[in-house]
Design a protein around this motif. Structure first.
Motif, PDB file in Angstrom:
ATOM      1  N   ALA A 140       0.911  10.404  -3.938  1.00  0.00           N
ATOM      2  CA  ALA A 140       1.579  11.637  -3.508  1.00  0.00           C
ATOM      3  C   ALA A 140       2.430  12.256  -4.620  1.00  0.00           C
ATOM      4  CB  ALA A 140       2.451  11.351  -2.291  1.00  0.00           C
ATOM      5  N   ASN A 141       3.006  11.421  -5.492  1.00  0.00           N
ATOM      6  CA  ASN A 141       3.948  11.920  -6.498  1.00  0.00           C
ATOM      7  C   ASN A 141       3.305  12.443  -7.773  1.00  0.00           C
ATOM      8  OD1 ASN A 141       6.109  11.338  -4.855  1.00  0.00           O
ATOM      9  ND2 ASN A 141       6.609   9.421  -5.864  1.00  0.00           N
ATOM     10  N   TYR A 142       2.084  12.057  -8.047  1.00  0.00           N
ATOM     11  CA  TYR A 142       1.439  12.437  -9.305  1.00  0.00           C
ATOM     12  C   TYR A 142       0.153  13.192  -9.017  1.00  0.00           C
ATOM     13  CZ  TYR A 142       4.704   9.026 -11.200  1.00  0.00           C
ATOM     14  OH  TYR A 142       5.842   8.332 -11.528  1.00  0.00           O
TER      15      TYR A 142
ATOM     16  N   GLY B 167      10.587   0.415  -4.371  1.00  0.00           N
ATOM     17  CA  GLY B 167      10.242  -0.499  -3.292  1.00  0.00           C
ATOM     18  C   GLY B 167      11.446  -1.135  -2.685  1.00  0.00           C
TER      19      GLY B 167
ATOM     20  N   ASN C 213       0.411   4.537  -2.217  1.00  0.00           N
ATOM     21  CA  ASN C 213       0.288   5.859  -1.596  1.00  0.00           C
ATOM     22  C   ASN C 213       1.362   6.814  -2.101  1.00  0.00           C
ATOM     23  OD1 ASN C 213      -1.880   4.891  -0.138  1.00  0.00           O
ATOM     24  ND2 ASN C 213      -0.712   4.588   1.743  1.00  0.00           N
ATOM     25  N   THR C 214       2.557   6.291  -2.372  1.00  0.00           N
ATOM     26  CA  THR C 214       3.631   7.118  -2.919  1.00  0.00           C
ATOM     27  C   THR C 214       3.254   7.617  -4.311  1.00  0.00           C
ATOM     28  OG1 THR C 214       5.283   5.964  -1.607  1.00  0.00           O
ATOM     29  CG2 THR C 214       6.074   7.156  -3.548  1.00  0.00           C
ATOM     30  N   ALA C 215       2.677   6.738  -5.120  1.00  0.00           N
ATOM     31  CA  ALA C 215       2.211   7.168  -6.449  1.00  0.00           C
ATOM     32  C   ALA C 215       1.154   8.260  -6.305  1.00  0.00           C
ATOM     33  CB  ALA C 215       1.657   5.987  -7.234  1.00  0.00           C
TER      34      ALA C 215
ATOM     35  N   GLU D 124       6.665   5.572 -11.785  1.00  0.00           N
ATOM     36  CA  GLU D 124       7.898   5.120 -11.161  1.00  0.00           C
ATOM     37  C   GLU D 124       7.516   4.555  -9.803  1.00  0.00           C
ATOM     38  OE1 GLU D 124      11.021   8.025 -11.118  1.00  0.00           O
ATOM     39  OE2 GLU D 124      10.523   8.687 -13.153  1.00  0.00           O
ATOM     40  N   MET D 125       7.759   3.261  -9.626  1.00  0.00           N
ATOM     41  CA  MET D 125       7.382   2.578  -8.406  1.00  0.00           C
ATOM     42  C   MET D 125       8.632   2.055  -7.723  1.00  0.00           C
ATOM     43  SD  MET D 125       4.086   2.926  -8.667  1.00  0.00           S
ATOM     44  CE  MET D 125       3.287   1.853  -7.518  1.00  0.00           C
TER      45      MET D 125
ATOM     46  N   GLN E 271       0.834  -1.198   0.000  1.00  0.00           N
ATOM     47  CA  GLN E 271       0.000   0.000   0.000  1.00  0.00           C
ATOM     48  C   GLN E 271       0.870   1.249   0.000  1.00  0.00           C
ATOM     49  OE1 GLN E 271      -3.481  -0.210  -0.135  1.00  0.00           O
ATOM     50  NE2 GLN E 271      -3.337   1.955  -0.640  1.00  0.00           N
ATOM     51  N   THR E 272       2.038   1.156   0.599  1.00  0.00           N
ATOM     52  CA  THR E 272       2.968   2.284   0.614  1.00  0.00           C
ATOM     53  C   THR E 272       3.364   2.685  -0.805  1.00  0.00           C
ATOM     54  OG1 THR E 272       3.798   1.588   2.765  1.00  0.00           O
ATOM     55  CG2 THR E 272       5.192   3.088   1.503  1.00  0.00           C
ATOM     56  N   CYS E 273       3.595   1.698  -1.676  1.00  0.00           N
ATOM     57  CA  CYS E 273       3.922   1.993  -3.082  1.00  0.00           C
ATOM     58  C   CYS E 273       2.783   2.776  -3.739  1.00  0.00           C
ATOM     59  CB  CYS E 273       4.152   0.711  -3.868  1.00  0.00           C
ATOM     60  SG  CYS E 273       5.617  -0.209  -3.433  1.00  0.00           S
TER      61      CYS E 273
END
Length: 186
Positions: free
Chosen positions: A30-32, A186, A26-28, A183-184, A22-24
C-alpha cells in the motif's frame, strides 16, 4: 530516476517469525507504488500480494529453483559439505531468532550479510551446477528489473530473503536507480 523498493520475503521461514506478518507485507504494498514483482512460488504470502496488487502492473521474477537450497538445519548421510551447511543453517536460525524481533531488521544490511555468507556455504557444499543455476536465475531477475527501470518505471520488488542481498548489491551500483530500503513497522 526509477525508484526500486526491495522487500524481503520469508517464504518457508514465515511461520517461525510471525513478527513479519502478512500485514507488514500488505502495508509495503500500500505504501509504495510502481510495478509489483513477485517470485514464481505458490505460497500464501505471494498469493495474497498478487491479489492485493489489484490493477497495478505485475511482473514475475525468474525462477531460482534449480539453484535453490532451502534452509534446513538437518543433514543426512556422510557428505561433509551438506553437514557444514546444516550446521550453518542451525546457527543462522538461532541468530535470527534473537535478531528478527522487529520487522525492520528483516530488511537490513545485517540480514543481507548473513544470507550472503550462507550462499557461500551453499555454493561450497552443493557445487558448481547449483551455483551456476543460482547465478543465472539472479541475473535474469536483474535484467528484467533493469529493463523496467530504463523506462523510468518505479518498482516494488518482493524477493526471497535468501537472494535479496544480491539484488540490492547489484541495483545499488546502477546509475539512474534510486534503491530504497522499505520501512517496515510492526
Amino acid at each position: 530516476m526509477a525508484r526500486i523498493v526491495l522487500v524481503s520475503l520469508l517464504q518457508g521461514l514465515s511461520s517461525r517469525f510471525p513478527v513479519y506478518s502478512q500485514t507488514c507485507l500488505n502495508t509495503a504494498l500500500a505504501n509504495y507504488g510502481g510495478r509489483v514483482w513477485l517470485p514464481p512460488q505458490q505460497s500464501r504470502d505471494v498469493d495474497e500480494l498478487r491479489r492485493g496488487a489489484g490493477n497495478r502492473p505485475l511482473g514475475m521474477l525468474a525462477d531460482l529453483k534449480a539453484g535453490w537450497s532451502p534452509i534446513d538445519p538437518t543433514a543426512g548421510g556422510d557428505d561433509a559439505g551438506r553437514l557444514a551447511l546444516a550446521q550453518y543453517d542451525d546457527e543462522l536460525l538461532g541468530n535470527l531468532d534473537m535478531y528478527w524481533r522487529i520487522p525492520a531488521k528483516i530488511n537490513s544490511p545485517i540480514t543481507d550479510n548473513l544470507f550472503e555468507l550462507r550462499r557461500e556455504v551453499v555454493d561450497e557444499a552443493l557445487g558448481a551446477k547449483v551455483t551456476q543455476a543460482w547465478q543465472q536465475g539472479l541475473e535474469t531477475r536483474l535484467k528484467a528489473l533493469l529493463v523496467a527501470a530504463a523506462s523510468g518505471e518505479d518498482q516494488l520488488v518482493f524477493a526471497e530473503v535468501e537472494c535479496a542481498y544480491w539484488l540490492r548489491c547489484c541495483l545499488s551500483d546502477e546509475a539512474g536507480i534510486e534503491l530504497v530500503w522499505p520501512e517496515m513497522a510492526g
